[in-house]
Design a protein around this motif. Structure first.
Motif, PDB file in Angstrom:
ATOM      1  N   PRO A 449     -11.005  31.618  -5.516  1.00 31.80           N
ATOM      2  CA  PRO A 449     -11.572  31.612  -4.162  1.00 31.80           C
ATOM      3  C   PRO A 449     -12.375  30.343  -3.894  1.00 31.80           C
ATOM      4  N   ASN A 450     -12.798  30.174  -2.662  1.00 35.21           N
ATOM      5  CA  ASN A 450     -13.670  29.070  -2.283  1.00 35.21           C
ATOM      6  C   ASN A 450     -15.050  29.296  -2.895  1.00 35.21           C
ATOM      7  N   MET A 451     -15.484  28.372  -3.743  1.00 38.84           N
ATOM      8  CA  MET A 451     -16.776  28.495  -4.406  1.00 38.84           C
ATOM      9  C   MET A 451     -17.877  27.728  -3.685  1.00 38.84           C
ATOM     10  N   GLY A 452     -17.553  27.151  -2.528  1.00 40.05           N
ATOM     11  CA  GLY A 452     -18.556  26.411  -1.775  1.00 40.05           C
ATOM     12  C   GLY A 452     -19.441  27.326  -0.945  1.00 40.05           C
ATOM     13  N   THR A 453     -19.991  28.365  -1.588  1.00 41.60           N
ATOM     14  CA  THR A 453     -20.846  29.336  -0.919  1.00 41.60           C
ATOM     15  C   THR A 453     -22.272  29.216  -1.426  1.00 41.60           C
ATOM     16  N   GLU A 454     -23.200  29.767  -0.665  1.00 39.78           N
ATOM     17  CA  GLU A 454     -24.609  29.723  -1.045  1.00 39.78           C
ATOM     18  C   GLU A 454     -24.828  30.398  -2.398  1.00 39.78           C
ATOM     19  N   ASP A 455     -24.196  31.556  -2.607  1.00 41.79           N
ATOM     20  CA  ASP A 455     -24.389  32.306  -3.853  1.00 41.79           C
ATOM     21  C   ASP A 455     -23.991  31.488  -5.073  1.00 41.79           C
ATOM     22  N   PHE A 456     -22.826  30.831  -5.025  1.00 34.98           N
ATOM     23  CA  PHE A 456     -22.370  30.086  -6.198  1.00 34.98           C
ATOM     24  C   PHE A 456     -23.111  28.760  -6.345  1.00 34.98           C
ATOM     25  N   LEU A 457     -23.324  28.033  -5.239  1.00 31.64           N
ATOM     26  CA  LEU A 457     -23.973  26.728  -5.333  1.00 31.64           C
ATOM     27  C   LEU A 457     -25.415  26.848  -5.811  1.00 31.64           C
ATOM     28  N   LEU A 458     -26.030  28.023  -5.624  1.00 29.30           N
ATOM     29  CA  LEU A 458     -27.361  28.244  -6.181  1.00 29.30           C
ATOM     30  C   LEU A 458     -27.346  28.192  -7.703  1.00 29.30           C
ATOM     31  N   CYS A 459     -26.178  28.392  -8.303  1.00 25.16           N
ATOM     32  CA  CYS A 459     -26.051  28.398  -9.761  1.00 25.16           C
ATOM     33  C   CYS A 459     -25.845  26.995 -10.328  1.00 25.16           C
ATOM     34  N   LEU A 460     -25.731  25.981  -9.484  1.00 26.77           N
ATOM     35  CA  LEU A 460     -25.468  24.623  -9.954  1.00 26.77           C
ATOM     36  C   LEU A 460     -26.745  23.801 -10.007  1.00 26.77           C
TER      37      LEU A 460
END
Length: 554
Positions: A449-460
């Motif tokens: 899926p598209n990982m350019g979301t707030e939830d995932f980018l918070l993990c970077l």
């Protein structure tokens, strides 16, 4: 010196004008709009041509003349005076450098005075070539506490953020705060303290899930932030309690099936039921939804999954008591002996008997449905692994126990087994490197899926976020959260997959795995599962095997 009316197009520029650099197009447009609305307030100064011509040379007012032409005026008033000995060079220089821009506070008050004299906001906007929104903003600033305006008029100005906070507060609040933080004579004001004393939490309409009807029911009156960009919804309210109440009622009215309303913890994450596992991938029908309000008052929702409930001991699946077992015809020792006999015969047949490929795949599906097989599945199905595979295995067998299937049915069964067995989840269902290999083989990268979301980018980390910006038209910001917000906005229309999510395993990790699981060619050593090598194919009598299968079929 006298005044005449003349066509501005007949006036000639003065070659000795001190202003050689061109004015900005915006400034010229503003001047032309002002002249068109109110005319020329101060007539340009001209002088007759010195070489016997009958024209006039502009001594002061070149921009006013061009503005009159742009405003399509047929005639303007000009002041005719004798030409100076220096060709008007000193007059032109003084004319340009002696002017001082209007103090911002005086500009705010002047606009408010025009309104008092009957000018409309639209008329002022047209005359000054400004937007009506900008005029509203300047009027708002003009109505700041007069004592504060006097301090600002001295050149002691707050910054943009402080100014918007002060202007948004009521006069009563401004009086109280200014009384506490008023500077002493010849000192600058502590605008930070003033703004901090007047600041209130804002809840924005763009973050509201409820509609206007519910907003009216809770008495919410939206106020427009005139300092915000004009192309965004900047309406807000400082009635935090009413805003959160309306959000809570909206969540109650729109709670999905198997849903609950929860509260965020100290880290801003939702409090889920005990033993619940948050689902980041594709949700199942049996999954649950938790809705909550984040720190900004926005409605957020997460999907979670509960573990399968275990049946109580001594109870049948339907909750009834298990009847006592009767004495079997064969003792337990006899059953153990039968089990050994069968297993040895089955294993020998699987080693020696010829088996078609389709039959082997079908038997593999049936084997996975066995009661001795335990797989911690990552598919998200609520039932056990065997309960998911058994229907596919049963579909391959007819009423007499014989295999009966077509290739499509077999394909579905094999795919279902692989889906239940292979998992990349970071829990007890993780299949390890074999799931990565399988994903690379079947091209699963294209299904991420598209990982350019707030939830995932918070993990970077900051470094990872900046690396994600390198390949796209997004520049890293000074603050990590601003960089993250820019990436979220950019990837609303595009798909982003982080490199660490790709299936292809690391080359070193793959080499280690292959070396660790290398087959040892030693006839005296058993396999990893304890079995030994079967007889050589030369020991197998094909005719005897075929005869045995025919007898079994009869």
């Amino acid at each position: 010196m006298h005044i005449i009316k003349i066509d501005p197009r007949a006036l000639k520029d003065n070659p000795d004008d001190a202003r050689k650099s061109k004015s900005t197009p915006q400034g010229d447009a503003l001047l032309a709009a002002t002249i068109k609305a109110v005319g020329i307030i101060q007539p340009p100064v001209v002088s007759p041509e010195a070489d016997g011509g009958n024209g006039f040379i502009i001594q002061a007012g070149h921009r006013r003349t061009r503005g009159a032409i742009a405003a399509e005026l047929e005639e303007i008033e000009v002041i005719v005076t004798d030409a100076a000995d220096d060709g008007g060079a000193m007059r032109s220089m003084v004319e340009n450098i002696a002017r001082e821009p209007l103090n911002p506070v005086d500009q705010w008050r002047a606009i408010e005075r025009l309104v008092a004299l009957g000018w409309t906001e639209e008329g002022i906007a047209a005359a000054l070539s400004l937007s009506v929104r900008q005029i509203k903003k300047l009027r708002l600033l003009a109505n700041v506490l007069p004592a504060m305006l006097d301090q600002m008029a001295k050149g002691d100005m707050p910054d943009e953020r402080q100014l918007r906070t002060i202007a948004a507060a009521s006069i009563t609040d401004q009086k109280e705060v200014w009384k506490a933080h008023k500077p002493k004579k010849n000192e600058t004001a502590s605008w930070w303290s003033v703004a901090n004393g007047l600041s209130k939490t804002r809840m924005y309409a763009r973050d509201a899930s409820f509609d206007d009807e519910l907003a009216q029911a809770y008495g919410i009156a939206w106020v427009e932030d005139l300092f915000a960009p004009a192309d965004e919804d900047s309406r807000y309210t400082t009635d935090v309690e009413a805003f959160l109440g309306a959000q809570q009622e909206w969540m109650t009215n729109n709670l999905p099936k198997n849903g609950l309303i929860t509260e965020p913890n100290n880290w801003g994450q939702p409090e889920l039921p005990k033993r619940a596992e948050r689902v980041y991938g594709k949700p199942k029908k049996s999954d649950c939804t938790a809705m909550y309000l984040d720190r900004e008052g926005k409605v957020q929702s997460v999907v979670y999954r509960m573990p399968e409930p275990k049946a109580a001991k001594g109870k049948a699946p339907d909750g009834c008591a298990v009847p006592p077992a009767q004495r079997p015809d064969v003792t337990q020792k006899g059953q153990d002996m039968i089990g050994d006999f069968r297993t040895d015969a089955l294993h020998e047949a699987l080693q020696r008997a010829p088996i078609e490929d389709d039959t082997l795949m079908a038997l593999l599906v049936i084997a996975f449905a066995g009661q001795n097989v335990r797989v911690d599945t990552g598919s998200g199905n609520t039932g056990s692994f065997r309960s998911q595979i058994a229907p596919h295995a049963a579909n391959l067998v007819d009423e007499t126990g014989s295999l009966t299937f077509d290739k499509d049915t077999l394909r579905v069964a094999v795919r279902s087994v692989l889906i239940e067995v292979l998992s990349c989840r970071r829990n007890m269902s993780n299949s390890g490197i074999v799931s990565r290999i399988a994903g690379a083989v079947v091209g699963a990268d294209s299904f991420l899926p598209n990982m350019g979301t707030e939830d995932f980018l918070l993990c970077l980390s900051r470094q990872a976020l900046e690396a994600a910006c390198a390949d796209i038209s997004v520049l890293p910001r000074n603050k990590v959260r601003d960089t993250r917000a820019a990436l979220v906005e950019h990837f609303q229309e595009e798909r982003f997959v982080h490199g660490s999510a790709l299936f292809a395993p690391d080359a070193n990790e793959l080499a280690d795995w292959k070396a660790h699981n290398e087959i040892v060619e030693d006839e005296d050593v058993g396999d990893a599962d304890g079995s030994v090598d079967g007889p050589d194919e030369s020991d197998i009598d094909p005719d005897a095997v075929s005869e045995g299968f025919r007898e079994a079929a009869e």
